[in-house]
Design an enzyme around this catalytic site. Structure first.
Site, PDB file in Angstrom:
ATOM      1  N   PHE A   7       0.828  -1.202   0.000  1.00 48.18           N
ATOM      2  CA  PHE A   7       0.000   0.000   0.000  1.00 48.18           C
ATOM      3  C   PHE A   7       0.864   1.254   0.000  1.00 48.18           C
ATOM      4  O   PHE A   7       1.909   1.302   0.655  1.00 48.18           O
ATOM      5  CB  PHE A   7      -0.857   0.064   1.281  1.00 48.18           C
ATOM      6  CG  PHE A   7      -1.953  -0.938   1.363  1.00 48.18           C
ATOM      7  CD1 PHE A   7      -3.254  -0.616   1.008  1.00 48.18           C
ATOM      8  CD2 PHE A   7      -1.685  -2.230   1.819  1.00 48.18           C
ATOM      9  CE1 PHE A   7      -4.272  -1.553   1.105  1.00 48.18           C
ATOM     10  CE2 PHE A   7      -2.701  -3.165   1.918  1.00 48.18           C
ATOM     11  CZ  PHE A   7      -3.999  -2.825   1.563  1.00 48.18           C
ATOM     12  N   ASP A   8       0.400   2.267  -0.703  1.00 46.45           N
ATOM     13  CA  ASP A   8       0.801   3.611  -0.346  1.00 46.45           C
ATOM     14  C   ASP A   8       0.031   3.945   0.926  1.00 46.45           C
ATOM     15  O   ASP A   8      -1.071   3.431   1.139  1.00 46.45           O
ATOM     16  CB  ASP A   8       0.445   4.601  -1.451  1.00 46.45           C
ATOM     17  CG  ASP A   8       0.767   6.022  -1.048  1.00 46.45           C
ATOM     18  OD1 ASP A   8       1.921   6.290  -0.686  1.00 46.45           O
ATOM     19  OD2 ASP A   8      -0.142   6.858  -1.082  1.00 46.45           O
ATOM     20  N   CYS A   9       0.588   4.793   1.776  1.00 47.69           N
ATOM     21  CA  CYS A   9      -0.065   5.066   3.058  1.00 47.69           C
ATOM     22  C   CYS A   9      -0.911   6.330   3.036  1.00 47.69           C
ATOM     23  O   CYS A   9      -2.118   6.293   3.269  1.00 47.69           O
ATOM     24  CB  CYS A   9       0.994   5.159   4.166  1.00 47.69           C
ATOM     25  SG  CYS A   9       0.283   5.366   5.815  1.00 47.69           S
TER      26      CYS A   9
END
Length: 220
Positions: A7-9
């Site tokens: 994931f990108d956060c």
């Protein structure tokens, strides 16, 4: 086989827009939403200019440029407001259930983030659900949409298109490089952005139904 969901956060799991706008509001009440859009233009420029710059300084320099363009007087020490507040930026309501469901379905979780190690460490406590691996901009010395995050993760954990799905909100920072590298991907289009959806293998408006979508993309 270990299956990885990366994931990108910020923007995907954590409400980045709310965090930036609220930080600006603390300094310039009533201007947060307006100046957020100005800030959005400057941050990728600052990251591209000096890829080894720490994210705290990216936040500060982007805010300085935002204030200057708007003709606002930014007290020098106040430029740190975004980095100071980042550990308290809110997690989206659908984040923890989606992460927990993926873990329950046998997926390992990782973050590929344009952030510093200390800042993402503070943020992980708000996610609550355990994260198995993290690759930061500080680790690789560059920012997405560069490929270094993805390449470091692949090298470190043996991730390939056969056991990896990347999930992110940013079309520019994540979907475009993931496609270039042949990584299966799910675009979380939280803001109904009009970018080409064909860059992703699947598109969702949020994280509800993520497990089923990730399983389908992985199977394909």
């Amino acid at each position: 086989m270990t299956r990885w969901a990366t994931f990108d956060c910020f923007g995907t799991l954590v409400d980045w827009r709310h965090g930036i706008a609220t930080g600006i509001e603390l300094l310039f009440p009533g201007r947060g939403a307006e100046l957020l859009e100005v800030y959005n233009r400057f941050e990728p420029q600052v990251q591209a200019e000096q890829p080894v710059r720490r994210y705290r300084e990216v936040l500060a320099e982007s805010l300085r440029r935002t204030a200057a363009e708007a003709g606002l007087d930014l007290v020098p020490d106040d430029a740190s407001v975004l980095g100071t507040g980042l550990p308290y930026w809110p997690v989206f309501p659908d984040t923890r259930p989606a992460l927990a469901a993926l873990r329950a379905a046998g997926w390992r979780l990782a973050l590929l983030t344009n952030c510093d190690r200390d800042l993402i460490g503070e943020t992980q406590r708000r996610l609550v659900v355990p994260i198995d691996a993290v690759v930061t901009a500080e680790d690789v010395g560059s920012y997405k949409p560069g490929h270094a995050h993805f390449e470091r993760f692949a090298e470190s954990f043996g991730a390939t298109a056969e056991n990896w799905v990347h999930i992110a909100q940013s079309h520019f920072h994540d979907m475009v490089p993931a496609r270039a590298l042949g990584i299966p991907r799910v675009w979380i289009n939280r803001h109904a952005d009009p970018h080409d959806p064909a860059v992703a293998d699947a598109v969702l408006p949020g994280l509800d139904g993520l497990v089923e979508t990730v399983e389908r993309v992985h199977a394909a």
